[in-house]
Design a protein around this motif. Structure first.
Motif, short mmCIF file in Angstrom:
data_model
loop_
_atom_site.label_atom_id
_atom_site.label_comp_id
_atom_site.label_asym_id
_atom_site.label_seq_id
_atom_site.Cartn_x
_atom_site.Cartn_y
_atom_site.Cartn_z
N MET A 1 33.88 40.06 53.58
CA MET A 1 33.80 39.03 52.89
C MET A 1 35.36 38.64 52.94
O MET A 1 36.66 39.43 53.40
N ARG A 2 35.15 36.84 52.73
CA ARG A 2 37.33 36.65 52.98
C ARG A 2 37.22 36.88 51.05
O ARG A 2 36.57 36.23 50.17
N VAL A 3 38.20 38.05 50.49
CA VAL A 3 38.08 38.27 48.87
C VAL A 3 39.57 37.82 48.74
O VAL A 3 40.62 37.99 49.22
N VAL A 4 40.14 37.49 47.54
CA VAL A 4 41.05 37.39 46.67
C VAL A 4 41.16 37.74 45.93
O VAL A 4 40.09 37.99 44.58
N VAL A 5 42.42 38.99 45.49
CA VAL A 5 42.12 40.03 44.13
C VAL A 5 43.60 39.37 43.55
O VAL A 5 44.30 39.02 44.07
N LEU A 6 43.01 39.01 42.64
CA LEU A 6 43.99 38.92 41.15
C LEU A 6 44.58 39.68 40.46
O LEU A 6 44.31 41.25 39.68
N CYS A 7 46.02 39.86 40.69
CA CYS A 7 46.34 41.17 39.86
C CYS A 7 47.79 40.77 38.84
O CYS A 7 47.90 39.34 39.47
N GLY A 8 48.35 41.19 38.40
CA GLY A 8 50.05 40.72 37.85
C GLY A 8 49.52 40.32 36.64
O GLY A 8 48.92 40.76 35.23
N GLY A 9 49.77 38.98 36.22
CA GLY A 9 49.48 38.34 35.88
C GLY A 9 50.64 37.81 34.15
O GLY A 9 51.73 38.59 33.89
N GLU A 10 49.77 37.48 32.95
CA GLU A 10 51.39 37.29 32.05
C GLU A 10 50.71 38.71 30.68
O GLU A 10 51.96 38.41 29.98
N ALA A 93 37.36 31.80 49.09
CA ALA A 93 37.16 32.97 48.73
C ALA A 93 35.24 33.23 48.24
O ALA A 93 34.48 32.33 47.49
N ASP A 94 34.87 34.24 49.44
CA ASP A 94 33.85 34.47 48.97
C ASP A 94 33.19 35.53 47.45
O ASP A 94 32.06 35.41 47.37
N ARG A 95 34.66 35.97 47.35
CA ARG A 95 34.19 36.92 45.94
C ARG A 95 36.02 36.92 45.71
O ARG A 95 36.39 36.98 46.33
N VAL A 96 36.17 36.83 44.19
CA VAL A 96 37.88 36.70 43.07
C VAL A 96 37.09 38.74 42.61
O VAL A 96 36.66 38.77 42.55
N PHE A 97 38.11 39.41 43.58
CA PHE A 97 38.47 40.43 42.51
C PHE A 97 39.16 40.88 41.43
O PHE A 97 40.34 40.74 41.62
N VAL A 98 38.56 40.32 40.30
CA VAL A 98 39.68 40.55 38.84
C VAL A 98 39.50 41.86 38.72
O VAL A 98 39.66 42.57 38.24
N ALA A 99 41.53 41.99 39.23
CA ALA A 99 42.43 43.08 39.16
C ALA A 99 43.65 43.13 37.63
O ALA A 99 44.43 43.75 37.92
N LEU A 100 43.65 42.40 37.14
CA LEU A 100 44.11 41.92 36.05
C LEU A 100 43.98 43.03 35.23
O LEU A 100 43.07 43.13 34.51
N HIS A 101 45.01 43.81 34.33
CA HIS A 101 44.88 44.26 33.05
C HIS A 101 45.70 43.55 31.75
O HIS A 101 46.30 42.97 32.09
N GLY A 102 45.11 43.10 30.40
CA GLY A 102 45.42 42.67 29.23
C GLY A 102 45.58 41.68 30.00
O GLY A 102 44.97 40.66 30.43
N GLY A 103 45.89 40.57 28.42
CA GLY A 103 45.85 38.83 27.77
C GLY A 103 44.80 38.72 28.74
O GLY A 103 44.03 38.80 28.41
N TRP A 104 45.44 37.40 29.73
CA TRP A 104 44.14 36.33 29.97
C TRP A 104 43.47 36.79 30.95
O TRP A 104 41.82 36.37 31.05
#
Length: 332
Positions: A1-10, A93-104
């Motif tokens: 799959m085409r995956v976008v991993v979201l990390c970091g954040g505010e 993306a086929d799927r967004v992998f949310v690897a964010l922690h805390g906040g938004w």
């Protein structure tokens, strides 16, 4: 799959999240997926157009980012997620992998944005994240569902000039734990031994300090992983202890009687369903009192996913490798 991993954040957990994101992205690359890694709050949000399985791990500093940085991080994060090239990559993306922690990333904001845009993503939805993120509300849900939680008093200095009288009742039996109502990774958690110690500049939850053993149970799709015990060298499992190698010992499966292990797993599954996680994943944290009775401290909607984090440790205790675990979470 085409995956976008979201990390970091505010959030104050952005460093932990960046470490999780790199590890998740490398694991998905190892499994054959095409992976883009994005920190939406960074000045250059695209950390990697395509992640290599050979990239070095990202370590977590011993202290979280300064609170003064969060406003600017939030502005960049909002702009990145709602317009421009990264927004288009999310849509493609086929799927967004949310690897964010805390906040938004954990209070439902990001999930709501993705839901409104019709973008498929991992983990729980915005409604579940919102209720779970607020410790006072989630504990009320757990208590109603029959999951034992500690007695507690909420204190909002913006609405109450002095700490509530109920705190004195808790202090009568020993020290109390003061924790932010909405925060993760044990950021700003501390012990208080007197009413004068109970100070706050934002809403906090005050609970009795439980002197017994500490456990955690991860649940994926309604099925619990083995119980993990957290053996502490400090009174509290705080931010520094969580993310610095060797600060604590994590034992999985926990060396406890089968009856206690089954009881903790049953409580974790009950909490998982009471909060609405369903086919998603969660991690419930427990601490015992001096008599050995466990109480649920909180449930995590997006627990840490660094290789040394508690969910990967529990998966390893069940014979599930890190890459296989991340593949399973990709399907939630």
């Amino acid at each position: 799959m085409r995956v976008v991993v979201l990390c970091g954040g505010e959030s104050s957990e952005r460093d932990v999240s960046r470490s999780s994101g790199w590890a998740v992205a490398k694991a998905l690359t190892e499994r054959g997926h095409e992976v883009m890694l994005v920190d939406p709050a960074a000045e250059q949000p695209v950390l990697a157009e395509r992640v290599s399985a050979d990239d070095a791990a990202v370590l977590v500093p011993s202290v979280p980012p300064a609170a003064s940085e969060r406003a600017a991080l939030g502005r960049r994060m909002y702009a990145t997620l709602t317009s421009g090239p990264v927004h288009e990559q999310l849509r493609n993306a086929d799927r967004v992998f949310v690897a964010l922690h805390g906040g938004w990333g954990e209070d439902g904001h990001v999930q709501a944005m993705l839901e409104l845009a019709g973008i498929p993503f991992t983990g729980a939805g915005s409604d579940v994240c919102a209720i779970t993120w607020h410790k006072g509300r989630s504990q009320a849900v757990l208590e109603a569902a029959g999951v034992p939680v500690p007695p507690r008093v909420q204190f909002d200095p913006a609405e109450q000039p002095e700490p509530p009288a109920g705190i004195k009742d808790l202090l009568a039996n020993g020290p109390v734990v003061v924790k932010p109502v909405a925060e993760g990774s044990s950021v700003a958690v501390r012990l208080a031994h007197s009413i004068e110690d109970v100070t706050a500049d934002s809403p906090v939850l005050i609970e009795p300090f439980l002197s017994g053993r500490e456990f955690t149970v991860a649940v994926i799709g309604g099925s619990p992983l083995p119980v993990t015990e957290i053996e502490l060298t400090t009174p509290l499992f705080d931010y520094e202890a969580k993310y610095q190698p060797g600060a604590v010992r994590e034992v999985c499966p926990a060396a406890i009687p089968a009856e206690l292990a089954e009881h903790l797993q049953e409580l974790a599954v009950r909490a998982h369903h009471a909060l609405g996680f369903g086919r998603s994943y969660s991690r419930a944290d427990f601490r015992c009192d001096a008599a050995g009775t466990p109480y649920c401290l909180e449930v995590n909607a997006l627990p840490g996913l660094t290789p040394g984090s508690l969910v990967p440790v529990a998966a390893a205790g069940a014979g599930i490798g890190y890459a296989e675990l991340i593949e399973r979470l990709l399907e939630t």
